[in-house]
Design a protein around this motif. Structure first.
Motif, mmCIF file in Angstrom:
data_model
loop_
_atom_site.group_PDB
_atom_site.id
_atom_site.type_symbol
_atom_site.label_atom_id
_atom_site.label_comp_id
_atom_site.label_asym_id
_atom_site.label_seq_id
_atom_site.Cartn_x
_atom_site.Cartn_y
_atom_site.Cartn_z
ATOM 1 N N PRO A 78 0.814 -1.222 0.000
ATOM 2 C CA PRO A 78 0.000 0.000 0.000
ATOM 3 C C PRO A 78 0.846 1.270 0.000
ATOM 4 C CG PRO A 78 -0.906 -1.593 1.533
ATOM 5 C CD PRO A 78 0.394 -2.157 1.073
ATOM 6 N N GLY A 79 2.019 1.229 0.594
ATOM 7 C CA GLY A 79 2.849 2.420 0.624
ATOM 8 C C GLY A 79 3.580 2.667 -0.676
ATOM 9 N N GLY A 80 3.518 1.794 -1.627
ATOM 10 C CA GLY A 80 4.194 1.988 -2.904
ATOM 11 C C GLY A 80 5.429 1.159 -3.085
ATOM 12 N N GLY A 81 5.858 0.464 -2.064
ATOM 13 C CA GLY A 81 7.021 -0.385 -2.195
ATOM 14 C C GLY A 81 6.673 -1.723 -2.846
ATOM 15 N N PHE A 82 7.737 -2.467 -3.221
ATOM 16 C CA PHE A 82 7.533 -3.745 -3.906
ATOM 17 C C PHE A 82 8.264 -4.840 -3.172
ATOM 18 C CE2 PHE A 82 6.542 -0.828 -7.350
ATOM 19 C CZ PHE A 82 5.498 -1.463 -8.003
ATOM 20 N N VAL A 83 7.630 -5.965 -3.144
ATOM 21 C CA VAL A 83 8.264 -7.203 -2.703
ATOM 22 C C VAL A 83 8.366 -8.083 -3.951
ATOM 23 C CG1 VAL A 83 8.062 -9.254 -1.268
ATOM 24 C CG2 VAL A 83 7.359 -7.032 -0.371
ATOM 25 N N GLY A 84 9.571 -8.465 -4.328
ATOM 26 C CA GLY A 84 9.760 -9.199 -5.560
ATOM 27 C C GLY A 84 10.069 -8.266 -6.728
ATOM 28 N N THR A 85 10.153 -8.834 -7.900
ATOM 29 C CA THR A 85 10.500 -8.063 -9.093
ATOM 30 C C THR A 85 9.238 -7.805 -9.907
ATOM 31 O OG1 THR A 85 12.663 -9.130 -9.146
ATOM 32 C CG2 THR A 85 11.941 -7.983 -11.147
ATOM 33 N N PRO A 86 8.834 -6.541 -10.035
ATOM 34 C CA PRO A 86 7.624 -6.258 -10.818
ATOM 35 C C PRO A 86 7.916 -6.318 -12.318
ATOM 36 C CG PRO A 86 8.550 -4.210 -9.992
ATOM 37 C CD PRO A 86 9.389 -5.302 -9.409
ATOM 38 N N HIS A 87 6.956 -6.748 -13.081
ATOM 39 C CA HIS A 87 7.057 -6.798 -14.548
ATOM 40 C C HIS A 87 5.914 -6.068 -15.233
ATOM 41 C CE1 HIS A 87 9.435 -10.308 -13.188
ATOM 42 N NE2 HIS A 87 10.168 -10.093 -14.283
ATOM 43 N N ALA A 88 4.911 -5.663 -14.481
ATOM 44 C CA ALA A 88 3.747 -5.013 -15.086
ATOM 45 C C ALA A 88 4.081 -3.582 -15.449
ATOM 46 C CB ALA A 88 2.578 -5.052 -14.122
ATOM 47 N N PRO A 89 3.486 -3.078 -16.524
ATOM 48 C CA PRO A 89 3.667 -1.677 -16.859
ATOM 49 C C PRO A 89 3.115 -0.789 -15.737
ATOM 50 C CG PRO A 89 2.762 -2.888 -18.711
ATOM 51 C CD PRO A 89 2.692 -3.797 -17.519
ATOM 52 N N THR A 90 3.681 0.400 -15.616
ATOM 53 C CA THR A 90 3.277 1.315 -14.543
ATOM 54 C C THR A 90 1.823 1.719 -14.663
ATOM 55 O OG1 THR A 90 5.539 2.151 -14.466
ATOM 56 C CG2 THR A 90 3.854 3.501 -13.407
ATOM 57 N N THR A 107 2.746 -8.618 -22.205
ATOM 58 C CA THR A 107 3.895 -7.750 -22.414
ATOM 59 C C THR A 107 4.841 -8.398 -23.409
ATOM 60 O OG1 THR A 107 5.167 -8.739 -20.615
ATOM 61 C CG2 THR A 107 3.669 -6.931 -20.047
ATOM 62 N N ALA A 108 5.912 -7.671 -23.698
ATOM 63 C CA ALA A 108 6.893 -8.218 -24.637
ATOM 64 C C ALA A 108 7.614 -9.421 -24.070
ATOM 65 C CB ALA A 108 7.899 -7.127 -25.025
ATOM 66 N N ASP A 109 7.702 -9.509 -22.764
ATOM 67 C CA ASP A 109 8.440 -10.607 -22.136
ATOM 68 C C ASP A 109 7.559 -11.750 -21.680
ATOM 69 O OD1 ASP A 109 10.774 -9.139 -22.453
ATOM 70 O OD2 ASP A 109 10.498 -8.113 -20.521
ATOM 71 N N TYR A 130 3.566 -13.273 -12.647
ATOM 72 C CA TYR A 130 4.216 -13.104 -13.956
ATOM 73 C C TYR A 130 4.548 -14.475 -14.534
ATOM 74 C CZ TYR A 130 7.987 -12.214 -17.296
ATOM 75 O OH TYR A 130 8.786 -12.199 -18.407
ATOM 76 N N VAL A 131 4.244 -14.626 -15.820
ATOM 77 C CA VAL A 131 4.570 -15.869 -16.544
ATOM 78 C C VAL A 131 5.439 -15.501 -17.743
ATOM 79 C CG1 VAL A 131 3.687 -17.873 -17.788
ATOM 80 C CG2 VAL A 131 2.399 -16.940 -15.843
ATOM 81 N N PRO A 132 6.687 -15.988 -17.809
ATOM 82 C CA PRO A 132 7.535 -15.688 -18.971
ATOM 83 C C PRO A 132 6.936 -16.239 -20.269
ATOM 84 C CG PRO A 132 8.823 -16.580 -17.160
ATOM 85 C CD PRO A 132 7.384 -16.776 -16.792
ATOM 86 N N ALA A 133 7.322 -15.615 -21.388
ATOM 87 C CA ALA A 133 6.796 -16.043 -22.703
ATOM 88 C C ALA A 133 7.149 -17.494 -22.998
ATOM 89 C CB ALA A 133 7.334 -15.112 -23.788
ATOM 90 N N ALA A 134 8.330 -17.950 -22.552
ATOM 91 C CA ALA A 134 8.721 -19.341 -22.818
ATOM 92 C C ALA A 134 7.804 -20.325 -22.120
ATOM 93 C CB ALA A 134 10.168 -19.569 -22.382
#
Length: 436
Positions: A78-90, A107-109, A130-134
């Motif tokens: 809620p404060g704007g921080g992230f846990v993990g690596t985000p991949h979604a567009p802003t 997305t492209a990836d 997130y699910v990679p394209a592969a």
């Protein structure tokens, strides 16, 4: 035919295989995508209860680690921080926070799933899966390869079966073709073993029936010829008796000579008619190479015979015979029958006193026999060459005898207008041994 049947089987089976494989391939791809996206949605849904209880980073990190890797599962606190690596567009994240709606974004990836979680105090956290394209197409290529191999096997099997069926049809057709050619060349004993599809089996049975009928008809025809020739001996005997009554006069000698030649011809006809059919076939046991004879000599001999009758009818008879040897692979009796047929036509179809000319010429490979007359000519040469058709009230077999003889000697027969104004009949015979 085999190639045509194989081509048809290839085309039909290929169309059927493609009509099933294309939708099936698309379905396999969609199922693979649905499998991994459903798993991602389930992981995102499993984090929602955790966020409802606590939003501390350490707790959320531990929950993310237990549900999946931090690269494929992330949380926007809620404060704007992230846990993990985000991949979604802003903009997609902002939309999920503001609109509090679940989003799925390509997305492209790869593929991103955003699930907002409303907390106390009207705060909003967003779980990102997130699910990679592969991973979206994992196993699809292998499935497509298996389906392609199955399709190739199906097409190849159908082509092989069609080729085997076509081979059976072609084998039966060629057997029937060989038998037909053999029968046409004179092998009256040839028969076929009905084989193949029912239609070709029926054709084989019909061929055998036809061949049997041809043999029966030829046997009956030859028997009739023999019987007819034998019945001619009765009037021939009457000719002999009439010649005896005439005494030792020149006319009586001519009648006896003509009757003797007629009797000899009748004996030859009866002997040929009584010969078994197999012995008269080309290449059969009764065949042999005819002793060559000289055309000029045979023509001269026959002209000596006909010149007597020509003198009685006041016909001018001219001859022009080549002094060079003119041998042909033809029996002397058969060649004499050809000459008699040509000269006899002049006597039968022209008025008394009509002149005629007989020529024998030699070329490099042929001997040409020409008979010209000053009669009315032949109005329809094509009809005159038809077997059994007469343009002058006769049997119509004389020119047919000549035509068959010329074909047997590798020559030809032609009818034209003669310089004398009547008919010109030209017959060519191939020289024996190529004229050597």
């Amino acid at each position: 035919m085999r190639r045509a049947l194989a081509g048809i089987a290839l085309a039909v089976t290929s169309m059927v295989a493609l009509s099933f494989l294309i939708p099936l391939a698309l379905l396999v791809r969609e199922q693979a995508r649905d499998r991994v996206t459903t798993a991602a949605e389930q992981r995102a849904a499993a984090l929602s209860p955790v966020l409802a209880l606590t939003t501390r980073r350490t707790d959320v990190q531990q929950a993310v680690a237990e549900l999946g890797s931090s690269d494929q599962l992330a949380v926007r606190l809620p404060g704007g921080g992230f846990v993990g690596t985000p991949h979604a567009p802003t903009d997609a994240l902002d939309r999920a926070v503001r609109g509090r709606e679940t989003l799925a974004v390509d997305t492209a990836d790869g593929w991103v799933y955003l699930q907002p979680v409303v907390l106390r105090g009207d705060r909003v956290a967003v779980v990102e899966a997130y699910v990679p394209a592969a991973d979206l197409t994992r196993g699809v290529a292998a499935s497509w390869g298996v389906m392609a191999l199955l399709a190739l096997g199906l097409v190849g099997g159908s082509v092989l079966v069609a080729d085997r069926l076509g081979a059976r049809v072609v084998r039966s057709s060629r057997s029937l073709e060989r038998a037909s050619l053999a029968l046409g060349s004179g092998d009256l004993d040839v028969r076929v073993e009905p084989d193949g599809p029912p239609e070709l089996q029926e054709a084989g049975v019909a061929f055998n029936t036809m061949a049997d009928r041809v043999v029966d008809l030829l046997a009956v025809e030859r028997e009739l010829v023999a019987d007819l020739s034998h019945r001619l001996r009765t009037p021939l005997t009457a000719l002999y008796l009439e010649a005896d009554r005439m005494g030792a006069t020149p006319s009586a000698r001519r009648v006896r000579q003509a009757a003797g030649e007629l009797e000899s011809e009748l004996d030859s006809i009866i002997a040929a008619a009584r010969t078994p059919l197999a012995a008269t076939q080309p290449g059969g046991a009764g065949t042999g190479t005819s002793k060559p004879c000289d055309v000029a000599e045979v023509v001269a001999t026959r002209l000596d015979f006909w010149s007597v009758l020509a003198a009685q009818q006041e016909r001018l008879c001219e001859r022009s015979l080549t002094p060079r040897p003119a041998p042909v692979a033809f029996s002397e009796d058969d060649l004499a029958a050809v000459v008699d047929a040509l000269i006899g036509n002049v006597f039968r179809h022209t008025p008394q006193g009509t002149a005629f000319v007989v020529r024998v010429e030699r070329t490099d490979r042929h001997v040409v026999l020409t008979v010209d007359d000053a009669g009315p000519g032949v109005a329809d040469p094509e009809a005159a060459l038809t077997r059994g058709v007469s343009v002058g009230g006769s049997t119509g077999l004389g020119l047919d005898i000549v035509a068959r003889a010329s074909r047997a000697a590798d020559g030809e027969l032609s009818i034209d207008r003669a310089p004398l104004g009547g008919a010109r009949v030209r017959v060519s015979f191939a020289l024996a041994d190529g004229g050597r």
